[in-house]
Structures are given as structure tokens and as C-alpha cells.
Write a protein that holds these residues in place. Structure first.
Motif, PDB file in Angstrom:
ATOM      1  N   GLY A 188      46.188  72.825  63.979  1.00  0.00           N
ATOM      2  CA  GLY A 188      45.492  72.538  65.003  1.00  0.00           C
ATOM      3  C   GLY A 188      44.542  73.097  65.810  1.00  0.00           C
ATOM      4  N   TYR A 189      44.518  73.033  67.118  1.00  0.00           N
ATOM      5  CA  TYR A 189      43.681  73.845  68.007  1.00  0.00           C
ATOM      6  C   TYR A 189      44.723  75.261  68.127  1.00  0.00           C
ATOM      7  CZ  TYR A 189      40.426  70.230  68.637  1.00  0.00           C
ATOM      8  OH  TYR A 189      39.307  69.164  68.675  1.00  0.00           O
ATOM      9  N   HIS A 205      48.996  74.322  67.472  1.00  0.00           N
ATOM     10  CA  HIS A 205      49.195  72.918  67.834  1.00  0.00           C
ATOM     11  C   HIS A 205      48.815  72.816  69.479  1.00  0.00           C
ATOM     12  CE1 HIS A 205      51.025  72.571  64.025  1.00  0.00           C
ATOM     13  NE2 HIS A 205      51.926  73.250  64.415  1.00  0.00           N
ATOM     14  N   LEU A 206      47.825  73.569  70.048  1.00  0.00           N
ATOM     15  CA  LEU A 206      47.505  73.343  71.442  1.00  0.00           C
ATOM     16  C   LEU A 206      47.020  71.961  71.647  1.00  0.00           C
ATOM     17  CD1 LEU A 206      46.072  76.857  72.283  1.00  0.00           C
ATOM     18  CD2 LEU A 206      48.431  76.013  72.406  1.00  0.00           C
ATOM     19  N   ASP A 207      47.182  71.387  72.816  1.00  0.00           N
ATOM     20  CA  ASP A 207      46.192  70.223  73.007  1.00  0.00           C
ATOM     21  C   ASP A 207      45.103  70.438  73.653  1.00  0.00           C
ATOM     22  OD1 ASP A 207      46.760  67.546  73.902  1.00  0.00           O
ATOM     23  OD2 ASP A 207      46.154  68.131  75.757  1.00  0.00           O
ATOM     24  N   ASN A 230      49.934  68.586  70.096  1.00  0.00           N
ATOM     25  CA  ASN A 230      50.845  67.929  68.859  1.00  0.00           C
ATOM     26  C   ASN A 230      49.353  67.796  67.818  1.00  0.00           C
ATOM     27  OD1 ASN A 230      49.619  65.992  70.114  1.00  0.00           O
ATOM     28  ND2 ASN A 230      51.605  64.534  69.871  1.00  0.00           N
ATOM     29  N   THR A 231      48.494  68.975  67.937  1.00  0.00           N
ATOM     30  CA  THR A 231      47.188  68.602  66.982  1.00  0.00           C
ATOM     31  C   THR A 231      47.739  69.444  65.737  1.00  0.00           C
ATOM     32  OG1 THR A 231      46.531  70.794  67.853  1.00  0.00           O
ATOM     33  CG2 THR A 231      45.917  68.592  69.164  1.00  0.00           C
ATOM     34  N   GLY A 232      47.075  68.909  64.714  1.00  0.00           N
ATOM     35  CA  GLY A 232      47.142  69.588  63.440  1.00  0.00           C
ATOM     36  C   GLY A 232      47.410  68.513  62.392  1.00  0.00           C
ATOM     37  N   TYR A 233      47.507  69.119  61.135  1.00  0.00           N
ATOM     38  CA  TYR A 233      47.889  68.107  59.958  1.00  0.00           C
ATOM     39  C   TYR A 233      46.945  67.280  59.775  1.00  0.00           C
ATOM     40  CZ  TYR A 233      52.648  70.272  59.415  1.00  0.00           C
ATOM     41  OH  TYR A 233      53.669  70.997  59.215  1.00  0.00           O
ATOM     42  N   GLY A 240      49.469  63.826  67.060  1.00  0.00           N
ATOM     43  CA  GLY A 240      50.356  62.851  67.008  1.00  0.00           C
ATOM     44  C   GLY A 240      51.359  62.868  65.612  1.00  0.00           C
ATOM     45  N   MET A 241      51.014  63.899  64.559  1.00  0.00           N
ATOM     46  CA  MET A 241      51.668  63.682  63.215  1.00  0.00           C
ATOM     47  C   MET A 241      53.196  64.405  63.448  1.00  0.00           C
ATOM     48  SD  MET A 241      49.339  62.378  61.484  1.00  0.00           S
ATOM     49  CE  MET A 241      49.930  62.702  60.024  1.00  0.00           C
ATOM     50  N   PHE A 242      53.428  64.941  64.691  1.00  0.00           N
ATOM     51  CA  PHE A 242      54.866  65.459  64.962  1.00  0.00           C
ATOM     52  C   PHE A 242      54.995  65.740  66.310  1.00  0.00           C
ATOM     53  CE2 PHE A 242      51.462  68.571  63.534  1.00  0.00           C
ATOM     54  CZ  PHE A 242      51.272  69.044  64.536  1.00  0.00           C
ATOM     55  N   PRO A 243      56.182  65.995  66.612  1.00  0.00           N
ATOM     56  CA  PRO A 243      56.323  65.884  68.378  1.00  0.00           C
ATOM     57  C   PRO A 243      55.540  67.157  69.006  1.00  0.00           C
ATOM     58  CG  PRO A 243      58.344  65.801  67.262  1.00  0.00           C
ATOM     59  CD  PRO A 243      57.303  66.027  66.226  1.00  0.00           C
TER      60      PRO A 243
END
Length: 280
Positions: A188-189, A205-207, A230-233, A240-243
Motif C-alpha cells: 500500500g502506501y 499500509h499507511l492510511d 490498511n492500504t494495499g493488496y 480494507g483487505m485486512f485490519p
């Protein structure tokens, strides 16, 4: 009258020879022990699986720092003691071994290489990455992952009791320079910071970012890099793909790898009390 201590007698010369032999035998035995200890050090020691675990308990970490402080030589002494201690117990030590002499004497090149690897991981640590006591994490390094193909987890995930994206600020653990910034499908970020002693600290995974960072920009330990998310994937902007959590990765350069991951779990345990005061 016969005098056994007369240096002219054969008996006295025999006693001297025996003492000299015992002395030489003791010296050889000591040398063999030191060489045997140093023999565990190999050219690829910093690439071994055991080394990559970085299994240093918090108590041992504190004891090594105390011993380094007593020597009044600071970080350099800490790294020498740390390197010798880890080698003494094959990377899973229980007690401090302050003497690095055998490695420096018999395997100097290999020792300096391994010492440099430990410097990359441990020398620049200043702050826990989240300024909160609500954070928890487990040792998930090496756990299986399947997004993007079969792989293993190369970091440690930190979670907070607050589950909302953007709530917890993410701080730089070290001083350093921004080496990578922007979106990655897996991370993610993310932002990657190269610390002064060479370690690469990867925050994923930064917001959102705290500001518009540029590659080459200097960072101080404790600076806000962004906010836990929860960024990424997926494609850019996927959430939102993970917590909500922070993925922290630590990488070092070795003779055969430009980026070799090491386990951040024990690093985080060691610095878990180094929480910077921050209001949010």
C-alpha cells in the motif's frame, strides 16, 4: 651436600623444563579454545537464518547497553559486545560475553562484516514507531502469506486498540533519508528510510502520509511519516483487505543480497519503552 634447587643440578633443569612445558601446554590450550570459539564465525554468518532472527531479549539488550555505558565508549562498544555475545551462543545468547578479541584476532574480516550487519539493525534506534502504549504485536516473521503468490512474511505487524484508519501516527524509528515513497501492491502506501549505519526501515499500509515526502529528503528520528492504515493488496488506493496495522520491515545489505530481511520483532521488544510523547 646435594641441593635439588641448585641450578647446576640435572633435577633442577628437569623441573624447569617441566614448568616450561606446562606453561606452553596451557598457552596452546588457551589458543585452541579461542580459535575454536572464533571458528563459528563464517563469511556468510550475517546471512544465516539464525542471524536473521535477531533473537535478543529485552533484558539482554539492557544488560549489553549497561556494560557499554560502564565502558564509557557508547554505541561502538555496544555493537562489539552485542556481536561477541550473539556469536558466543550461536545467535541465541543468555548472558553477556564482553570479549570480542578471539573473533577480531582470528577472523577479523568476517568479524567486521558481521559487526557491520548488527550496526545496520541496532545502532540507529531511537523511538518506538507508534507513540502509544495501546500497541500490541506478535512474532509473525516468516509466517506464510499468499497474496501475490506463496511467500513468507518479512516483517512484524503492529496493531492498536483503536481500529480506525488514520488514528495512530507512525514515527521514524531512526534518523535517515527517504529512499522510497509511494504505492506498492503489497505494501500500500509505504515509505522506506535508509538509516545512517545502513539499515533500511520499511513502513507499510499507511492510511496517509504526514506530508509530501521526496526521495533524498532527510528525516529525524521521531518525525511523523504518516498514519496507521490498511492500504494495499490491490491497485492504488485499495483499502480494507485486512485490519488496520503498521507493517515494519528491516533490511540490511550483505555480500550476496542488496536487501536481506531480518526479524523486527526483537527490535520492537527492545525499544518498546522508547515511546515519544505525542498528543493526538
Amino acid at each position: 651436600m646435594f641441593d635439588p634447587y641448585d641450578p647446576r643440578t640435572p633435577l633442577f633443569r628437569c623441573i624447569l623444563s617441566l614448568l616450561a612445558l606446562l606453561l606452553i601446554t596451557g598457552m596452546l590450550e588457551t589458543t585452541l579454545k579461542l580459535r575454536s570459539r572464533a571458528s563459528v564465525l563464517k563469511a556468510d554468518s550475517c546471512e544465516r537464518t539464525d542471524f536473521r532472527q535477531q533473537h535478543i531479549t529485552s533484558g539482554l539488550y539492557r544488560r549489553i547497553w549497561k556494560m557499554a555505558a560502564d565502558k564509557e565508549t557508547g554505541t561502538d562498544s555496544f555493537i562489539d559486545i552485542l556481536t561477541a555475545t550473539m556469536l558466543n551462543s550461536d545467535f541465541y545468547p543468555e548472558q553477556v560475553l564482553p570479549d570480542a578479541t578471539p573473533y577480531q584476532k582470528y577472523k577479523p574480516a568476517e568479524y567486521e562484516q558481521l559487526k557491520g550487519a548488527y550496526q545496520s539493525v541496532w545502532s540507529d534506534l531511537k523511538y518506538f514507531p507508534i507513540p502509544s502504549t495501546e500497541i500490541y504485536f506478535e512474532n509473525s516473521y516468516g509466517a506464510p502469506r499468499d497474496y501475490g503468490g506463496s511467500r513468507t512474511h518479512e516483517g512484524c505487524d503492529l496493531f492498536g486498540t483503536e481500529k480506525e484508519p488514520g488514528y495512530y501516527p507512525v514515527l521514524s524509528i531512526t534518523d535517515g533519508v527517504v529512499e522510497n515513497i509511494g504505492w506498492l501492491p503489497l505494501g500500500g502506501y509505504r515509505i522506506g528510510i535508509r538509516a545512517p549505519k545502513g539499515g533500511y526501515f520499511y513502513y507499510a499500509h499507511l492510511d496517509a502520509y504526514e506530508k509530501e515526502f521526496r526521495t533524498g529528503e532527510e528525516i529525524s528520528a521521531g518525525d511523523i511519516l504518516g498514519y496507521m492504515g490498511n492500504t494495499g493488496y490491490g491497485g492504488e488506493g485499495t483499502q480494507g483487505m485486512f485490519p488496520v496495522h503498521l507493517h515494519l520491515g528491516i533490511y540490511i545489505r550483505t555480500p550476496h543480497y542488496e536487501e536481506l530481511s531480518v526479524n523486527p520483532y526483537w527490535v520492537l521488544k527492545a525499544i518498546s519503552k522508547k515511546i515519544r510523547n505525542y498528543s493526538y
